[in-house]
Design a protein around this motif. Structure first.
Motif, mmCIF file in Angstrom:
data_model
loop_
_atom_site.group_PDB
_atom_site.id
_atom_site.type_symbol
_atom_site.label_atom_id
_atom_site.label_comp_id
_atom_site.label_asym_id
_atom_site.label_seq_id
_atom_site.Cartn_x
_atom_site.Cartn_y
_atom_site.Cartn_z
ATOM 1 N N MET A 64 0.834 -1.209 0.000
ATOM 2 C CA MET A 64 0.000 0.000 0.000
ATOM 3 C C MET A 64 0.867 1.257 0.000
ATOM 4 O O MET A 64 0.622 2.181 -0.778
ATOM 5 C CB MET A 64 -0.950 0.004 1.199
ATOM 6 N N ASN A 65 1.851 1.300 0.864
ATOM 7 C CA ASN A 65 2.687 2.494 0.980
ATOM 8 C C ASN A 65 3.549 2.740 -0.255
ATOM 9 O O ASN A 65 3.647 3.874 -0.726
ATOM 10 C CB ASN A 65 3.576 2.411 2.226
ATOM 11 N N GLN A 66 4.152 1.699 -0.787
ATOM 12 C CA GLN A 66 5.109 1.878 -1.881
ATOM 13 C C GLN A 66 4.475 1.819 -3.260
ATOM 14 O O GLN A 66 4.850 2.583 -4.141
ATOM 15 C CB GLN A 66 6.221 0.845 -1.756
ATOM 16 N N VAL A 67 3.485 0.915 -3.446
ATOM 17 C CA VAL A 67 2.899 0.752 -4.776
ATOM 18 C C VAL A 67 1.682 1.652 -4.960
ATOM 19 O O VAL A 67 1.595 2.399 -5.935
ATOM 20 C CB VAL A 67 2.539 -0.730 -5.038
ATOM 21 N N VAL A 68 0.743 1.585 -4.028
ATOM 22 C CA VAL A 68 -0.501 2.353 -4.183
ATOM 23 C C VAL A 68 -0.271 3.839 -3.903
ATOM 24 O O VAL A 68 -0.650 4.691 -4.704
ATOM 25 C CB VAL A 68 -1.617 1.787 -3.279
ATOM 26 N N TYR A 69 0.350 4.172 -2.775
ATOM 27 C CA TYR A 69 0.558 5.576 -2.409
ATOM 28 C C TYR A 69 1.852 6.152 -2.983
ATOM 29 O O TYR A 69 2.091 7.357 -2.862
ATOM 30 C CB TYR A 69 0.536 5.747 -0.887
ATOM 31 N N ARG A 70 2.703 5.305 -3.530
ATOM 32 C CA ARG A 70 3.962 5.712 -4.164
ATOM 33 C C ARG A 70 4.845 6.557 -3.242
ATOM 34 O O ARG A 70 5.412 7.571 -3.658
ATOM 35 C CB ARG A 70 3.691 6.452 -5.465
ATOM 36 N N LEU A 71 4.922 6.130 -2.010
ATOM 37 C CA LEU A 71 5.755 6.839 -1.040
ATOM 38 C C LEU A 71 7.182 6.304 -1.102
ATOM 39 O O LEU A 71 7.399 5.122 -1.375
ATOM 40 C CB LEU A 71 5.204 6.638 0.378
#
Length: 188
Positions: A64-71
């Motif tokens: 979620m953090n790296q792929v979806v939210y691109r953080l």
């Protein structure tokens, strides 16, 4: 204590054991020919789903953090504490309460099914959109098939005022998911 349980999704280590226990209890208490079986079948299925998301192979929070939210690495919108509260309150507590309420009105079992279907849809849509696996997708796919049958079975075998229950469970589940997404998106 919450910090210890939430850190690295330590709570999820209990999910497969609870999944196996609730599966055994479900089959001991009910038969697949009974409406209560289908009202409650998503409780163990969701625990298996949580196992895939957060334990094995896990990685839902990072996905979620790296792929979806691109953080960037090290930044998080979805934290261990948020994951803990989402899964404990929205699943373990809510499903237990609605499971118990199903004894008095099977419509509450339909609510468990519809909530599960909405969650499964998010995984499946995400998988199609990104053309890749996401943590929870395998169980979501299995759960979707079982849940569609469960929704039909509950509706056809004992649900009174079906239209009202369907409208209510869809609205409730949609609002619960909106609250969930709002909670996840909120800054700490």
């Amino acid at each position: 204590m919450i910090q210890a349980l939430s850190r690295h999704q330590n709570w999820a280590k209990v999910a497969p054991w609870l999944a196996m226990l609730t599966t055994v209890l479900l089959f001991l208490a009910y038969q697949p020919t009974q409406v209560m079986f289908w009202a409650l079948v998503n409780i163990p299925l969701y625990l298996y789903h949580q196992t895939e998301e957060h334990l094995y192979p896990g990685g839902f929070k990072d996905y979620m953090n790296q792929v979806v939210y691109r953080l960037p690495a090290g930044q998080e919108k979805l934290t261990d504490v948020k994951v803990f509260w989402i899964n404990i309150l929205f699943v373990w507590v809510a499903f237990s309460v609605f499971g118990l309420l199903s004894v008095s009105n099977i419509g509450f079992g339909l609510l468990i099914v519809i909530f599960s279907l909405m969650n499964c849809a998010t995984h499946i849509i995400e998988g199609i959109k990104r053309r890749r696996w996401n943590p929870g997708l395998v169980m979501a796919s299995i759960q979707t098939v079982v849940s569609i049958y469960a929704a039909w079975f509950i509706t056809a075998h004992g649900l009174t005022h079906g239209l009202w229950w369907w409208m209510g469970t869809v609205i409730f589940s949609a609002l619960a998911h909106l609250v969930l997404f709002k909670f996840v998106m909120a800054n700490d």
